[in-house]
Design a protein around this motif. Structure first.
Motif, PDB file in Angstrom:
ATOM      1  N   MET A   1       0.811  -1.220   0.000  1.00 50.28           N
ATOM      2  CA  MET A   1       0.000   0.000   0.000  1.00 50.28           C
ATOM      3  C   MET A   1       0.843   1.269   0.000  1.00 50.28           C
ATOM      4  O   MET A   1       0.340   2.352   0.301  1.00 50.28           O
ATOM      5  CB  MET A   1      -0.958  -0.015   1.191  1.00 50.28           C
ATOM      6  N   LEU A   2       2.126   1.166  -0.311  1.00 46.91           N
ATOM      7  CA  LEU A   2       2.969   2.344  -0.427  1.00 46.91           C
ATOM      8  C   LEU A   2       3.096   2.719  -1.899  1.00 46.91           C
ATOM      9  O   LEU A   2       2.964   1.852  -2.765  1.00 46.91           O
ATOM     10  CB  LEU A   2       4.351   2.076   0.182  1.00 46.91           C
ATOM     11  N   PRO A   3       3.327   4.008  -2.224  1.00 45.89           N
ATOM     12  CA  PRO A   3       3.624   5.149  -1.343  1.00 45.89           C
ATOM     13  C   PRO A   3       2.366   5.686  -0.660  1.00 45.89           C
ATOM     14  O   PRO A   3       1.251   5.482  -1.128  1.00 45.89           O
ATOM     15  CB  PRO A   3       4.206   6.177  -2.305  1.00 45.89           C
ATOM     16  N   ALA A   4       2.607   6.398   0.455  1.00 46.06           N
ATOM     17  CA  ALA A   4       1.496   6.889   1.261  1.00 46.06           C
ATOM     18  C   ALA A   4       1.745   8.328   1.709  1.00 46.06           C
ATOM     19  O   ALA A   4       2.883   8.728   1.940  1.00 46.06           O
ATOM     20  CB  ALA A   4       1.306   5.995   2.489  1.00 46.06           C
ATOM     21  N   ILE A   5       0.658   9.073   1.801  1.00 43.70           N
ATOM     22  CA  ILE A   5       0.673  10.371   2.479  1.00 43.70           C
ATOM     23  C   ILE A   5       0.047  10.149   3.846  1.00 43.70           C
ATOM     24  O   ILE A   5      -1.076   9.658   3.953  1.00 43.70           O
ATOM     25  CB  ILE A   5      -0.115  11.433   1.701  1.00 43.70           C
ATOM     26  N   TRP A   6       0.767  10.506   4.882  1.00 48.75           N
ATOM     27  CA  TRP A   6       0.363  10.222   6.267  1.00 48.75           C
ATOM     28  C   TRP A   6       0.037  11.567   6.916  1.00 48.75           C
ATOM     29  O   TRP A   6       0.914  12.359   7.212  1.00 48.75           O
ATOM     30  CB  TRP A   6       1.511   9.545   6.977  1.00 48.75           C
ATOM     31  N   PHE A   7      -1.247  11.817   7.142  1.00 50.73           N
ATOM     32  CA  PHE A   7      -1.676  13.105   7.675  1.00 50.73           C
ATOM     33  C   PHE A   7      -1.593  13.116   9.200  1.00 50.73           C
ATOM     34  O   PHE A   7      -2.222  12.297   9.872  1.00 50.73           O
ATOM     35  CB  PHE A   7      -3.109  13.422   7.236  1.00 50.73           C
ATOM     36  N   ILE A   8      -0.799  14.033   9.734  1.00 53.45           N
ATOM     37  CA  ILE A   8      -0.693  14.275  11.173  1.00 53.45           C
ATOM     38  C   ILE A   8      -0.925  15.770  11.377  1.00 53.45           C
ATOM     39  O   ILE A   8      -0.255  16.593  10.765  1.00 53.45           O
ATOM     40  CB  ILE A   8       0.691  13.870  11.711  1.00 53.45           C
ATOM     41  N   PHE A   9      -1.862  16.132  12.229  1.00 59.69           N
ATOM     42  CA  PHE A   9      -2.269  17.533  12.343  1.00 59.69           C
ATOM     43  C   PHE A   9      -1.336  18.315  13.266  1.00 59.69           C
ATOM     44  O   PHE A   9      -1.772  19.060  14.138  1.00 59.69           O
ATOM     45  CB  PHE A   9      -3.713  17.628  12.834  1.00 59.69           C
ATOM     46  N   SER A  10      -0.062  18.123  13.070  1.00 62.52           N
ATOM     47  CA  SER A  10       0.937  18.769  13.901  1.00 62.52           C
ATOM     48  C   SER A  10       2.256  18.737  13.157  1.00 62.52           C
ATOM     49  O   SER A  10       2.732  17.670  12.788  1.00 62.52           O
ATOM     50  CB  SER A  10       1.066  18.032  15.241  1.00 62.52           C
ATOM     51  N   ARG A  11       2.847  19.893  12.928  1.00 63.99           N
ATOM     52  CA  ARG A  11       4.132  19.908  12.236  1.00 63.99           C
ATOM     53  C   ARG A  11       5.189  19.229  13.089  1.00 63.99           C
ATOM     54  O   ARG A  11       6.073  18.538  12.570  1.00 63.99           O
ATOM     55  CB  ARG A  11       4.536  21.345  11.887  1.00 63.99           C
ATOM     56  N   ARG A  12       5.090  19.390  14.414  1.00 56.02           N
ATOM     57  CA  ARG A  12       6.060  18.711  15.273  1.00 56.02           C
ATOM     58  C   ARG A  12       5.866  17.200  15.207  1.00 56.02           C
ATOM     59  O   ARG A  12       6.827  16.430  15.238  1.00 56.02           O
ATOM     60  CB  ARG A  12       5.889  19.210  16.704  1.00 56.02           C
ATOM     61  N   GLY A  13       4.610  16.779  15.114  1.00 55.06           N
ATOM     62  CA  GLY A  13       4.328  15.355  14.981  1.00 55.06           C
ATOM     63  C   GLY A  13       4.898  14.782  13.692  1.00 55.06           C
ATOM     64  O   GLY A  13       5.433  13.673  13.678  1.00 55.06           O
TER      65      GLY A  13
END
Length: 1178
Positions: free
Chosen positions: A450-462
């Motif tokens: 299932m790659l490539p993937a965009i992984w959404f994290i609502f934090s730039r530090r995350g």
């Protein structure tokens, strides 16, 4: 270190992490297959799920990142997983066997691995070559068609000719939109993300260029404008495509001109009421509004509405939108105010989307086979049944008892149905146990190809922390890693200051971060590598979903909620589908994957709720601004040259207030209000009439009449008599129940008075939520509310029904006053409650011993901690006997809450005896009354006419359910009607009063003063304030760098320091700049007072915090020097400098500005506009 085979790639597991520390060491290796197709053949070898090597921290979304000038400032939450359990022996043996096999067959596998790498490289190169051939074919066909039209005339332009420029068949919705455009209509297209809406605009551009006319293409973001600029140049050639930004222009006379929507809106201000040939839109046939669903954006939505309102009717509009709930309303509005408009919608994705749910040990389908409801294997009841093999509680009699494994194994279905409803605390703990680490989910993606993937994290530090955690995970083959390394060297040579050094190691392994904290140049570099397949996982904030052409095979949404100022907020369906829409690459993938992840806050139930909630409608955000009012009303200038011709005078004549009102009232919100509100009110009236009619059918009189009609006189008399008696007995039961409850509360009140001093006892509170689910709260009792001398807390319940003794409850002739108490729960929440919510109080508790010799007692310490809170209480339950309120505790109370034991560790023997004789007597009377009612019901069921009577009762119950559904629909309609408010005109009048009093424009004569001229020409949030500053003579003595610092202080809203960075240094502004800002602050206060006087709430900002950073950059410091030990993210500073440059670039073009200031602004702009923040569109 051994490997199973050379064609496997090395993935080192993540080390354990403390709550605020990044990992320091790496344990034993994990192996991932190097070729996706081998993922199902070669299993993934990992340590036991309980091993310490799996104790790496998942990254949360504690700070939200929004690139469009919205920032984050919350801290990263890193959870430390349990790391004190042993390895699984079987897993260790399996790994050892694997290593032995590797040693025996290493040579053969090495050859296979090399072949796999070469094969994969060939596939990637073939895909890239196919794309290049497609682009070349399209470019050649466009050139050929343009030449043919010029030779044979415009009549040859038709759908087949336009479709022929592509080497693939176009979709139905694309065909319908192109045909509508060719018919001369404006078009509204609503289709899923990544479905190919740009093709429609591209076909329109081909037809427009072939006709020798012009097309404007607008986007909401500069980055998206730059991308479209590159794409269109590849298709139409450099000479046919131009770009217009706030501070520069490239080929601005080209036939295709790309710009942000704000720039087009400002151009349209000057052409309101003119035809296309008269105004600045000369020879413009078509305007494309990309991402038109931004119309709902709170801060910028009004720009899209103004653009449609002011656009000349002769110009065709092509509005491209993601799927929304009300595209028909958008098309109807444009049709009404602009001209004939056709709507084209599509819900079909060219690449189907599949939903998955990631838990700690498994990736499973989120939905069932039909995609209509949640996969039953994800239900909490299913998880409880699985968990019951080790520990399970069920109801037996009145108490919760622990059963042994043998009893559990032989439970009947009836026993299973009696599972105890989990409390909120227990549910959270169960969810926490299933939260996967980033590495867990990544392994699941790899195993399932299932790659490539965009992984959404609502934090730039995350995002950054996730890249660091995966730095030792090798996702690239040797040839791919070499290619990335080569591209990095090229990028470093061209832009040495733009390299994000902390991300290089992860990039070489195939992972990268993409958020507003990165430089735009670096983000463009990441996008290019991702599109070429050289980055396998990009951790990104939600801004990446806003139209950037960066599709992937999989989109991972790390959390269904994001942190806002008021706490956590669930994603809207529109936001979720916008991000999920990035999954599935057209022409490459046969299916796209969207993966939602288990978090402590939400599970599969909440995910399905959002997915099935339905899309949200577009909502008007139309608001007036100083620029709007000045540009619509401005007439002749006060400095008007008498020698100007009459034609010029006529051209400069402003609109009357009534004409401006007609324009403002054409907003989308007013259209929806005038049409939808009428329909909604009609439906609401119909529903209310139906509810009224159905309610009359279930009254006692109506039921009695139906019984007389259906039953014989004898049967009716018998049942009627018994029903009357049953009603009386139920009333008696309710009275006894009330008395029982009051006696229980009175008993608790007397017992709690004993605990006002001495040790702090543990207790259990209980309540039912809106779904009637029982919850329990373990807590430690502190004292009654009356024991607090501070009026701040005593006044908390004054508005409650029982506050300050407002209600008296009579119990057998005696007046009873429920009291409020304070407790601290085990989850670090303060609880404010009456005796109603107490389930049990225990003999054990916190001892009344000071933590330090001579210090205060625990009770006094906790009372003082409570008084320091903000008193932001949430009411979680209410009754006639008082409410139950909760409020989050602080870090100071955390250690206290940790000492509250779980309820399972406290037995019934530990409970305080609270049953008085009066309470026991009341309980016995209540039980007797219930037995009496039960016997009476049996008597009624045995009567001769009961069968017909039951049918009447069943019909009444069915009618009640129907009424409940209608009432729910009525409430939704009522909320919808409240949302539909007239927009714009009230704010327009308020702003016009400020403008009049500030001497910027005379509303009556429509004469515009120099201040108004300057404000009307400025682009900014508060144009009047910017004009006041730029016209101030104090700026004339400033050096270019100091002028830049002042401009930076005007546009620094939303830019923040990052407290988690290693240092917190920023350059201080010079004393001259500080003095000017202090002087301007006085003017700002005057304008703020004037705005408040007339009810205007437009921000009026000036902030010296980052002025020194701007001054340093404008003075010539290098990027490395200015960012050394800086407390700012690269992207934040770059955005601040770009905003400053944008404002400086406007100054030389503004009317009635001192030439000295214009010259200094141009000098500062030229100095500041350099790498790595210069915008290189090409």
């Amino acid at each position: 270190m051994h490997c199973l085979a050379p064609h496997f790639l090395l993935l080192l597991p993540l080390p354990s992490a403390s709550r605020h520390a990044l990992p320091q060491a790496a344990p034993a290796p994990i192996l991932l297959p190097s070729h996706p197709t081998q993922a199902r053949v070669a299993p993934l070898h990992v340590p036991s799920a309980r091993s310490p090597s799996r104790a790496a921290a998942p990254v949360s979304d504690d700070d939200e990142d929004e690139e469009a000038d919205e920032e984050d400032d919350d801290e990263l939450d890193i959870r430390e997983a349990d790391a004190d359990e042993e390895y699984d022996d079987e897993d260790e043996e399996g790994e050892e066997g694997g290593e032995e096999l590797d040693e025996e067959s290493g040579g053969e596998d090495e050859e296979e691995g090399d072949d796999g790498e070469e094969e994969r490289e060939d596939v990637r190169e073939e895909t890239a070559a196919r794309r290049r051939r497609s682009e070349e074919y399209k470019s050649q066909r466009v050139g050929k068609m343009v030449a043919e039209v010029r030779e044979f005339g415009e009549d040859i332009i038709d759908y087949n000719e336009l479709a022929g420029i592509y080497d693939f068949p176009i979709d139905k919705f694309q065909r319908q939109a192109v045909q509508a455009f060719l018919r001369g209509s404006s078009v509204v297209v609503s289709a899923p993300t990544s479905s190919g809406k740009t093709l429609i605009a591209e076909a329109a551009a081909v037809a427009t260029v072939a006709r020798g006319r012009r097309l404007f293409y607008t986007t909401p973001l500069k980055a998206l404008s730059n991308q479209k600029f590159r794409d269109f140049r590849n298709t139409f050639g450099d000479h046919n495509v131009g770009l217009l930004t706030g501070d520069s222009a490239i080929n601005k006379d080209a036939q295709i001109l790309i710009m942000t929507t704000e720039i087009l809106r400002n151009m349209l201000y000057q052409s309101v009421g003119m035809t296309a040939s008269e105004g600045r839109l000369f020879q413009v046939d078509v305007i494309v509004l990309d991402e038109v669903h931004y119309l709902s954006d709170i801060s910028r939505g009004t720009v899209w509405e103004e653009t449609v309102i002011y656009c000349p009717k002769e110009v065709q509009l092509i509005c491209l939108s993601a799927t929304v709930a009300n595209p028909d309303e958008l098309a109807g509005w444009i049709s009404q105010i602009h001209g004939k408009t056709e709507l084209v919608t599509s819900n079909k994705r060219p690449v189907p989307l599949t939903w998955h749910f990631s838990k700690k040990f498994v990736l499973v389908p989120l939905l069932d086979g039909k995609g209509k409801k949640m996969n039953r294997k994800l239900r909490m009841s299913h998880f409880q049944n699985l968990s019951s093999k080790s520990e399970f509680y069920y109801v037996k009699g009145k108490r919760k008892l622990r059963t042994n494994k043998n009893e559990q194994g032989n439970r009947s279905p009836l026993d299973i149905s009696k599972q105890v409803q989990l409390s909120k605390h227990e549910l959270t703990n169960m969810r926490r146990s299933q939260v996967p680490l980033i590495r867990d989910t990544l392994s699941q993606l790899w195993e399932n190809d299932m790659l490539p993937a965009i992984w959404f994290i609502f934090s730039r530090r995350g995002c950054d922390a996730a890249v660091e955690y995966l730095e030792d995970c090798r996702l690239l083959h040797d040839c791919e890693a070499s290619e990335v390394e080569l591209e990095l060297k090229r990028f470093r040579m061209q832009y040495p200051d733009a390299i994000r050094e902390s991300a290089v190691k992860g990039l070489l392994r195939g992972v990268a971060a993409h958020h507003a904290g990165c430089l735009p140049l670096w983000k463009s570099f990441i996008e290019e590598l991702f599109q070429r397949g050289l980055v396998k996982v990009v951790f990104a904030t939600e801004t990446l979903a806003a139209g950037i052409n960066m599709p992937a095979r999989t989109a991972v949404i790390s959390s269904l909620s994001k942190r806002i100022d008021a706490g956590r907020q669930l994603l809207t369906p529109n936001e979720l589908f916008q991000m999920a829409g990035r999954a599935g690459r057209r022409g490459i993938d046969t299916i796209g994957h969207s993966v939602l992840v288990q978090t402590p806050y939400e599970g599969p139930e909440e995910c399905c709720d959002v997915i099935f909630a339905g899309l949200e409608p577009l909502v008007s955000q139309f608001t007036a601004s100083y620029g709007m009012v000045l540009n619509l009303l401005a007439g002749s200038k006060v400095t008007h040259n008498q020698k100007e011709s009459d034609d010029v005078k006529v051209k400069r004549s402003g609109r009357t207030v009534e004409e401006a009102r007609k324009l403002v009232e054409q907003s989308f919100g007013n259209y929806v209000g005038s049409n939808v509100m009428v329909a909604a009110k009609e439906e609401l009236e119909r529903i209310q009439n139906e509810i009224q009619y159905l309610s009359s059918e279930i009254t006692d009189e109506s039921i009695d009449r139906k019984c007389r009609e259906e039953l014989s006189e004898e049967d009716y008399s018998e049942i009627s008599l018994l029903q009357k008696k049953l009603k009386e007995e139920k009333q008696m039961r309710n009275e006894l129940k009330k008395r029982m409850e009051l006696e229980r509360m009175a008993a608790w009140k007397s017992r709690l008075e004993e605990f006002e001093s001495g040790h702090l006892p543990f207790m259990c509170l209980q309540y039912k939520d809106k779904d009637s689910v029982q919850h329990t709260i373990p807590a430690v009792f502190i004292g009654s509310l009356s024991s607090f001398a501070d009026q701040k807390i005593v006044s908390l319940v004054e508005d409650d029904s029982l506050g300050a003794g407002k209600q008296k409850v009579d119990s057998e002739g005696q007046q009873y006053y429920p009291s409020y108490y304070i407790a601290l729960s085990s989850d670090n929440s303060w609880c404010l409650f009456t005796e109603k919510w107490i389930k049990a109080v225990y003999k054990t508790g916190l001892p009344a011993v000071p933590s330090a010799e001579g210090g205060p007692l625990p009770r006094e310490t906790l009372k003082q901690l409570l008084l320091h809170e903000d008193m932001m209480w949430d009411k979680i339950a209410k009754s006639e006997y008082g409410s139950l309120l909760c409020m989050d505790g602080s870090l100071d109370t955390w250690s206290w809450s940790l000492n509250v034991p779980v309820l399972n560790s406290l037995s019934e023997d530990d409970e305080v005896e609270r049953f008085s004789q009066e309470h026991q007597d009341a309980v016995e009377c209540y039980k007797q009354q219930r037995r009496k009612i039960s016997q009476l019901k049996k008597t009624i069921r045995s009567t001769k006419g009961f069968k017909e009577f039951q049918k009447i009762i069943d019909m009444r119950n069915f009618t009640k359910e129907k009424i409940e559904r209608l009432e729910a629909r009525s409430r939704r309609l009522t909320r919808r009607i409240r949302q539909i408010e007239p927009t714009g005109w009230k704010e327009f009048l308020q702003i016009s009063k400020v403008i009049q009093e500030a001497r910027a424009l005379d509303i009556n004569t429509q004469v515009i003063y120099p201040l108004g001229e300057t404000a009307a020409a400025i682009r900014g949030e508060n144009e009047l304030w910017l004009a006041m500053v730029l016209r101030n003579k104090v700026l004339l003595d400033l050096k270019p760098s100091q002028l830049a610092a002042i401009c930076g202080s005007l546009v620094s809203e939303g830019i923040k320091l990052r407290p988690w960075k290693n240092s917190s240094y920023v350059y201080e502004p010079s004393s001259v700049v500080t003095g000017v800002i202090n002087y301007l602050e006085e003017q700002r206060n005057s304008l703020v007072d004037l705005q408040e006087k007339h009810g205007v709430k437009i921000p009026c900002e000036i902030d010296a915090q980052f002025a020194g950073m701007v001054e340093a950059w404008a003075s010539g410091l290098t990027w490395r020097e200015i960012m050394m030990d800086s407390a700012m993210d690269d992207g934040d500073l770059a955005r601040l400098l770009r905003r400053t440059i944008d404002l400086l670039a406007q100054i030389p073009k503004l009317p009635d500005i001192d030439p000295v200031l214009q010259k200094n602004a141009q000098i500062a702009c030229n100095i500041m506009d350099r790498v790595p923040i210069s915008e290189l569109a090409g």
